[in-house]
Design a protein around this motif. Structure first.
Motif, PDB file in Angstrom:
ATOM      1  N   PRO A 151       0.826  -1.213   0.000  1.00  0.00           N
ATOM      2  CA  PRO A 151       0.000   0.000   0.000  1.00  0.00           C
ATOM      3  C   PRO A 151       0.860   1.263   0.000  1.00  0.00           C
ATOM      4  O   PRO A 151       0.883   2.043   0.961  1.00  0.00           O
ATOM      5  N   ILE A 152       1.598   1.464  -1.090  1.00  0.00           N
ATOM      6  CA  ILE A 152       2.486   2.612  -1.232  1.00  0.00           C
ATOM      7  C   ILE A 152       2.636   2.898  -2.720  1.00  0.00           C
ATOM      8  O   ILE A 152       2.540   1.989  -3.550  1.00  0.00           O
ATOM      9  N   ARG A 153       2.823   4.159  -3.071  1.00  0.00           N
ATOM     10  CA  ARG A 153       3.022   4.510  -4.481  1.00  0.00           C
ATOM     11  C   ARG A 153       4.484   4.290  -4.848  1.00  0.00           C
ATOM     12  O   ARG A 153       5.378   4.797  -4.172  1.00  0.00           O
ATOM     13  N   ALA A 154       4.698   3.533  -5.901  1.00  0.00           N
ATOM     14  CA  ALA A 154       6.060   3.183  -6.297  1.00  0.00           C
ATOM     15  C   ALA A 154       6.391   3.755  -7.664  1.00  0.00           C
ATOM     16  O   ALA A 154       5.524   3.870  -8.534  1.00  0.00           O
ATOM     17  N   THR A 155       7.661   4.099  -7.836  1.00  0.00           N
ATOM     18  CA  THR A 155       8.171   4.539  -9.137  1.00  0.00           C
ATOM     19  C   THR A 155       9.520   3.898  -9.382  1.00  0.00           C
ATOM     20  O   THR A 155      10.454   4.091  -8.593  1.00  0.00           O
ATOM     21  N   SER A 156       9.625   3.124 -10.445  1.00  0.00           N
ATOM     22  CA  SER A 156      10.905   2.542 -10.849  1.00  0.00           C
ATOM     23  C   SER A 156      11.508   3.413 -11.941  1.00  0.00           C
ATOM     24  O   SER A 156      10.803   3.838 -12.862  1.00  0.00           O
ATOM     25  N   ILE A 157      12.805   3.656 -11.828  1.00  0.00           N
ATOM     26  CA  ILE A 157      13.510   4.455 -12.834  1.00  0.00           C
ATOM     27  C   ILE A 157      14.401   3.522 -13.641  1.00  0.00           C
ATOM     28  O   ILE A 157      15.292   2.859 -13.092  1.00  0.00           O
ATOM     29  N   LEU A 158      14.146   3.462 -14.933  1.00  0.00           N
ATOM     30  CA  LEU A 158      14.888   2.597 -15.838  1.00  0.00           C
ATOM     31  C   LEU A 158      15.745   3.474 -16.741  1.00  0.00           C
ATOM     32  O   LEU A 158      15.231   4.402 -17.373  1.00  0.00           O
ATOM     33  N   ASN A 159      17.039   3.180 -16.806  1.00  0.00           N
ATOM     34  CA  ASN A 159      17.980   4.074 -17.486  1.00  0.00           C
ATOM     35  C   ASN A 159      18.881   3.375 -18.496  1.00  0.00           C
ATOM     36  O   ASN A 159      19.849   3.958 -18.967  1.00  0.00           O
ATOM     37  N   GLY A 160      18.580   2.113 -18.807  1.00  0.00           N
ATOM     38  CA  GLY A 160      19.436   1.390 -19.746  1.00  0.00           C
ATOM     39  C   GLY A 160      20.724   0.952 -19.086  1.00  0.00           C
ATOM     40  O   GLY A 160      20.753   0.615 -17.906  1.00  0.00           O
ATOM     41  N   MET A 161      21.815   0.967 -19.831  1.00  0.00           N
ATOM     42  CA  MET A 161      23.131   0.661 -19.268  1.00  0.00           C
ATOM     43  C   MET A 161      23.783   1.948 -18.789  1.00  0.00           C
ATOM     44  O   MET A 161      23.611   3.003 -19.399  1.00  0.00           O
ATOM     45  N   ASP A 208       9.146  14.682  -6.715  1.00  0.00           N
ATOM     46  CA  ASP A 208       7.978  14.902  -7.579  1.00  0.00           C
ATOM     47  C   ASP A 208       6.850  13.964  -7.151  1.00  0.00           C
ATOM     48  O   ASP A 208       6.917  12.759  -7.388  1.00  0.00           O
ATOM     49  N   PRO A 209       5.805  14.483  -6.525  1.00  0.00           N
ATOM     50  CA  PRO A 209       4.727  13.608  -6.031  1.00  0.00           C
ATOM     51  C   PRO A 209       3.812  13.063  -7.114  1.00  0.00           C
ATOM     52  O   PRO A 209       2.880  12.315  -6.812  1.00  0.00           O
ATOM     53  N   THR A 210       4.070  13.392  -8.383  1.00  0.00           N
ATOM     54  CA  THR A 210       3.165  12.986  -9.460  1.00  0.00           C
ATOM     55  C   THR A 210       3.736  11.877 -10.337  1.00  0.00           C
ATOM     56  O   THR A 210       3.194  11.594 -11.402  1.00  0.00           O
ATOM     57  N   THR A 211       4.831  11.245  -9.921  1.00  0.00           N
ATOM     58  CA  THR A 211       5.477  10.257 -10.786  1.00  0.00           C
ATOM     59  C   THR A 211       4.619   9.008 -10.990  1.00  0.00           C
ATOM     60  O   THR A 211       3.945   8.548 -10.073  1.00  0.00           O
ATOM     61  N   PRO A 212       4.678   8.422 -12.195  1.00  0.00           N
ATOM     62  CA  PRO A 212       3.946   7.172 -12.486  1.00  0.00           C
ATOM     63  C   PRO A 212       4.740   5.970 -11.997  1.00  0.00           C
ATOM     64  O   PRO A 212       5.817   6.108 -11.406  1.00  0.00           O
ATOM     65  N   ARG A 213       4.229   4.773 -12.263  1.00  0.00           N
ATOM     66  CA  ARG A 213       4.897   3.539 -11.815  1.00  0.00           C
ATOM     67  C   ARG A 213       6.271   3.386 -12.433  1.00  0.00           C
ATOM     68  O   ARG A 213       7.206   2.905 -11.770  1.00  0.00           O
ATOM     69  N   TYR A 214       6.438   3.751 -13.695  1.00  0.00           N
ATOM     70  CA  TYR A 214       7.741   3.636 -14.351  1.00  0.00           C
ATOM     71  C   TYR A 214       8.117   4.947 -15.018  1.00  0.00           C
ATOM     72  O   TYR A 214       7.272   5.617 -15.616  1.00  0.00           O
ATOM     73  N   LEU A 215       9.397   5.292 -14.920  1.00  0.00           N
ATOM     74  CA  LEU A 215       9.976   6.391 -15.678  1.00  0.00           C
ATOM     75  C   LEU A 215      11.172   5.830 -16.443  1.00  0.00           C
ATOM     76  O   LEU A 215      12.002   5.111 -15.871  1.00  0.00           O
ATOM     77  N   ARG A 216      11.226   6.142 -17.733  1.00  0.00           N
ATOM     78  CA  ARG A 216      12.277   5.583 -18.583  1.00  0.00           C
ATOM     79  C   ARG A 216      13.087   6.722 -19.188  1.00  0.00           C
ATOM     80  O   ARG A 216      12.520   7.642 -19.787  1.00  0.00           O
ATOM     81  N   VAL A 217      14.410   6.668 -19.034  1.00  0.00           N
ATOM     82  CA  VAL A 217      15.273   7.727 -19.566  1.00  0.00           C
ATOM     83  C   VAL A 217      16.493   7.112 -20.237  1.00  0.00           C
ATOM     84  O   VAL A 217      16.923   6.004 -19.896  1.00  0.00           O
ATOM     85  N   ALA A 218      17.048   7.850 -21.177  1.00  0.00           N
ATOM     86  CA  ALA A 218      18.286   7.444 -21.835  1.00  0.00           C
ATOM     87  C   ALA A 218      19.040   8.709 -22.213  1.00  0.00           C
ATOM     88  O   ALA A 218      18.531   9.539 -22.969  1.00  0.00           O
ATOM     89  N   GLY A 219      20.240   8.848 -21.655  1.00  0.00           N
ATOM     90  CA  GLY A 219      21.054  10.011 -22.008  1.00  0.00           C
ATOM     91  C   GLY A 219      21.328  10.050 -23.498  1.00  0.00           C
ATOM     92  O   GLY A 219      21.375  11.110 -24.114  1.00  0.00           O
TER      93      GLY A 219
END
Length: 310
Positions: A151-161, A208-219
């Protein structure tokens, strides 16, 4: 309507408190510094004995309280999380850390009434990979199932290698022979992000209190041909390509290496890195869509920039 950036960094609001586990590691330390740069309060949760590490000393100089806590002490861990707007995990390890310790941290965050949790997922998009294709990412997927039930809001940050690995630890850009090593297709897009950029983005997301379950970034999203061009431009010396074979051969090499050098207690044995490359070259864990523009103040480091500093 308030944007994620303004909501996270409003000058009228009291500085948010972020509880950070793994703050003495490379990524965790950078996340802590990035949070401080954004005006956040940081509480570093470390295991007994870790408070003496140099990274802890650096944070202490910046006013960060270093809380030594036994993760097996649920009440103490909950007290360490109390009052935080978000608990961030930058823990690194195998099952006892990624699954067991993170579950203890998650339970403590829930018990303390913390509204948000960011797990130590920082990787390619393992949600798209078949079970068994990568031991370390399977552990993250396993913990993710527990996290989704909490019962908590989770956000995973995926950044590749981590792009930093290209300067030596990942056997892709071979500087001595000026070749870019690969398997499969030289045109497969690959995701890379520096450790520093990943930390900066994570700090912004934690506030940021508005983040979704996943955030995906790539430099930078780069093919082998792009890496070849970047290495040539960065060094001023022409780089070529070296195709080691098809993905089936890399998979066979992984199997043989794992049998000869199992190293079950090492976090990153040789075959683990090979699994990661195999995953990337299949294209399955390609990050999409990218959330690079979510925080306009982010500036993303490119491969050429990184290689030029080598």
């Amino acid at each position: 309507m308030i944007s994620p950036v303004s909501a996270a960094a409003s000058p009228a609001a009291a500085p948010a408190l972020i509880a950070l586990a793994g703050a003495t590691g490379d990524l965790g330390h950078r996340i802590a510094l990035a949070l401080l740069d954004r005006g956040a309060q940081v509480r570093a949760l470390v295991r007994p004995g870790s408070a003496a590490k140099p990274a802890a000393g650096t944070l202490r100089e910046r006013g960060v309280p270093i809380i030594e806590v036994d993760f097996n002490d649920a009440a103490a861990l909950a007290r360490a999380c109390a009052g935080a707007a978000c608990v961030v995990s930058a823990l690194s390890g195998l099952r006892e850390v990624i699954v067991d310790s993170q579950t203890q941290l998650l339970d403590a965050a829930v018990a303390a009434g913390v509204p948000r949790f960011i797990p130590s997922d920082f990787a390619i998009d393992f949600t798209k990979l078949p079970e068994g294709s990568n031991r370390n990412l399977d552990l993250r997927r396993e913990f993710g199932r527990r996290l989704d039930q909490a019962p908590i809001r989770a956000t995973s940050i995926l950044n590749g290698m981590f792009m930093d690995l290209l300067t030596g630890q990942a056997p892709v850009i071979l500087f001595k022979i000026r070749r870019v090593l690969y398997w499969g297709s030289a045109d497969q897009p690959l995701d890379f992000t520096t450790i520093a950029d990943t930390a900066a983005f994570t700090a912004a997301a934690a506030l940021d209190p508005t983040t979704p379950r996943y955030l995906r970034v790539a430099g930078e999203v780069a093919t082998v041909r792009d890496l070849q061009a970047a290495a040539t431009a960065a060094t001023g010396r022409r780089f070529g390509r070296l195709r080691a074979g098809g993905l089936w051969l890399l998979k066979l090499m992984i199997k043989i290496t794992r049998r000869l050098v199992p190293a079950p207690n090492e976090v990153f044995p040789p075959w683990q890195g090979m699994q990661y490359l195999h995953n990337m070259f299949t294209g399955l864990p390609k990050l999409t869509p990218l959330d690079n523009d979510r925080y306009p103040d982010m500036r993303w480091t490119k491969v050429r920039e990184l290689l030029a500093k080598k």
